[in-house]
Design a protein around this motif. Sequence first.
Motif, PDB file in Angstrom:
ATOM      1  N   VAL A 161      -2.486  -3.085  -5.638  1.00 42.53           N
ATOM      2  CA  VAL A 161      -2.027  -3.678  -4.732  1.00 42.53           C
ATOM      3  C   VAL A 161      -1.461  -5.203  -5.025  1.00 42.53           C
ATOM      4  N   GLY A 162      -2.765  -5.686  -6.074  1.00 46.34           N
ATOM      5  CA  GLY A 162      -3.048  -6.952  -6.668  1.00 46.34           C
ATOM      6  C   GLY A 162      -4.052  -8.007  -5.609  1.00 46.34           C
ATOM      7  N   ASP A 163      -3.296  -8.614  -5.622  1.00 46.71           N
ATOM      8  CA  ASP A 163      -3.545 -10.419  -4.353  1.00 46.71           C
ATOM      9  C   ASP A 163      -3.883  -9.560  -3.397  1.00 46.71           C
ATOM     10  N   LYS A 164      -3.174  -8.335  -2.744  1.00 46.52           N
ATOM     11  CA  LYS A 164      -2.764  -7.909  -1.284  1.00 46.52           C
ATOM     12  C   LYS A 164      -4.300  -7.132  -1.066  1.00 46.52           C
ATOM     13  N   GLY A 165      -5.044  -6.876  -2.296  1.00 45.48           N
ATOM     14  CA  GLY A 165      -6.387  -5.926  -2.124  1.00 45.48           C
ATOM     15  C   GLY A 165      -7.417  -6.427  -1.146  1.00 45.48           C
ATOM     16  N   ILE A 166      -8.822  -5.950  -0.579  1.00 46.67           N
ATOM     17  CA  ILE A 166      -9.183  -6.192  -0.590  1.00 46.67           C
ATOM     18  C   ILE A 166     -10.447  -7.277  -0.609  1.00 46.67           C
ATOM     19  N   TRP A 167     -10.073  -6.899  -1.932  1.00 48.66           N
ATOM     20  CA  TRP A 167     -10.497  -8.798  -2.906  1.00 48.66           C
ATOM     21  C   TRP A 167      -9.869  -9.323  -4.045  1.00 48.66           C
ATOM     22  N   TYR A 198       0.781  -1.579   0.221  1.00 48.45           N
ATOM     23  CA  TYR A 198      -0.445  -0.174  -0.307  1.00 48.45           C
ATOM     24  C   TYR A 198       0.663   1.594   0.015  1.00 48.45           C
ATOM     25  N   PHE A 199       1.831   1.400   0.850  1.00 46.76           N
ATOM     26  CA  PHE A 199       2.712   2.403   0.636  1.00 46.76           C
ATOM     27  C   PHE A 199       3.885   2.747  -0.840  1.00 46.76           C
ATOM     28  N   TYR A 200       3.719   1.707  -1.329  1.00 44.98           N
ATOM     29  CA  TYR A 200       4.695   1.827  -2.651  1.00 44.98           C
ATOM     30  C   TYR A 200       2.946   1.796  -3.609  1.00 44.98           C
ATOM     31  N   ALA A 201       1.982   1.450  -3.623  1.00 43.07           N
ATOM     32  CA  ALA A 201       0.919   2.337  -4.352  1.00 43.07           C
ATOM     33  C   ALA A 201       0.298   3.077  -3.826  1.00 43.07           C
ATOM     34  N   LEU A 202       0.530   3.753  -3.026  1.00 41.12           N
ATOM     35  CA  LEU A 202       0.398   5.067  -2.078  1.00 41.12           C
ATOM     36  C   LEU A 202       1.754   6.052  -3.350  1.00 41.12           C
TER      37      LEU A 202
END
Length: 460
Positions: free
Chosen positions: A330-336, A268-272
Amino acid sequence: MNNKITKILKQTYSYFLIALFSVIPFWNTGTKGLMERTDADFPLVPISNLHSQLYVWYDKVTMGYDVSSAFLSQLPFYSLLAILSKIGLPLPIIERLWFFLGLFLAGVFSFHLNHYLTKNRLTSILGSLFYIFNPVIMHLLSQGEHVLIMCYAFAPIFLLLSIKAFDTKQLKFAFYIALLSIFAAITSVPTLVINFLPCMLYIFFSAFKKENRLFALKFFSSLLSLLFIFNAWWFIPGVLSLSGNAQIEDINRMWLINWKTISASASYFYALIAAGVPRAILGSVLSLALIVCTIITVTLVFFFSKRTSENHRKISFFLLLLLFSLLFAVGDKGIWGDAQQFMMMKISQLQMFRNPYKFAQITMLCYTVMTSLSLSYLINLTKKNNFKAIILAFYVFLLLFANKPILSGNLEGFLEPVSIPNEYYDLNEYIKNNSTTEGILILPQEEWLSKYSWTTYDMP
């Protein structure tokens, strides 16, 4: 009359500044050799390349391969390159002009989106600077994604036309979007879809307002119909080509592994801060994080303090759009993530979204608008011009420091031009003049991101 001339001069001045910004990422690459040599190949012989794309099967390499759908949408791009090559422009100059055009359009379209929302020319220009100087652009340049930069450029204008459509309740903007989509379609389909998402999401977002629902339905149906009409010539063959693999689970599993591999480096940090791969060419992560956190904070303050503002709903849309892009980036780290994984196993067409980092392009679209809004809000808090100048200068300093590899003019060596040996062109002429049924076996095997020393004469 004087007001009209003044407006034209200001517009020209804005475009001139954006043009200067657009040259900076590759100003230090010279005029010889090709910068593009990794993911999306830049045609080495544009005229021959265009000729090969006019047929459904290309038989000159290995056992041949189908070209009936894979590159059909790129015919306008290949045609333009062939025309420029025909009139005598050297290929390295054509390549640099193409990079410049993509970056320039990105700056111009984001400037108009910002200016429509803020009505402040200076902060709109600075907001557009963020759309040109950011980790996504560094990623696309370093990975050789020349066509993706062009599609990236069109995202702001698609969204702007959608916003104008709902503000004026005119369906003509659906026609403008569909017309521009022909030029944006020269890139890969997934990037085109991703860059259309903000436009589509704005339609659904606007439909929550009762008085917009009928127009939203008319606009959405008109836009889809026109998009299909203008792009059916490449869209239908592409869908038919993909549908043939719809039930092949082994292929789906392969793309799923690819998606999970890329997702492994996401957070999430790098996505931000929209930091992709490779991260070795990032500038100051601290400066970038400071800018991002500041503009999000100021946007939130503006959002809660200006509830009566006519832009209040639009700001809430960009905040929601930012959240949407982060969750997918974030790919597979996302809530879905689990839901995405299940769908990618069942639907082959979703392989187009196997690189979650592409959603960072939406993140940059949000930031360019939020930057312009934040700077406008901050400079309106003070009446002293000195304080205004300090705020704007500090922002520019942070942005340039955060993206300092761009200032080098060659991404600190990532855009080192490569000279193509004359033997390659001699072989191409031989093949063209001696039509045979033989194919070409390429050795060594082509590998992604490979860098070859062509001959001893071309080695440094």
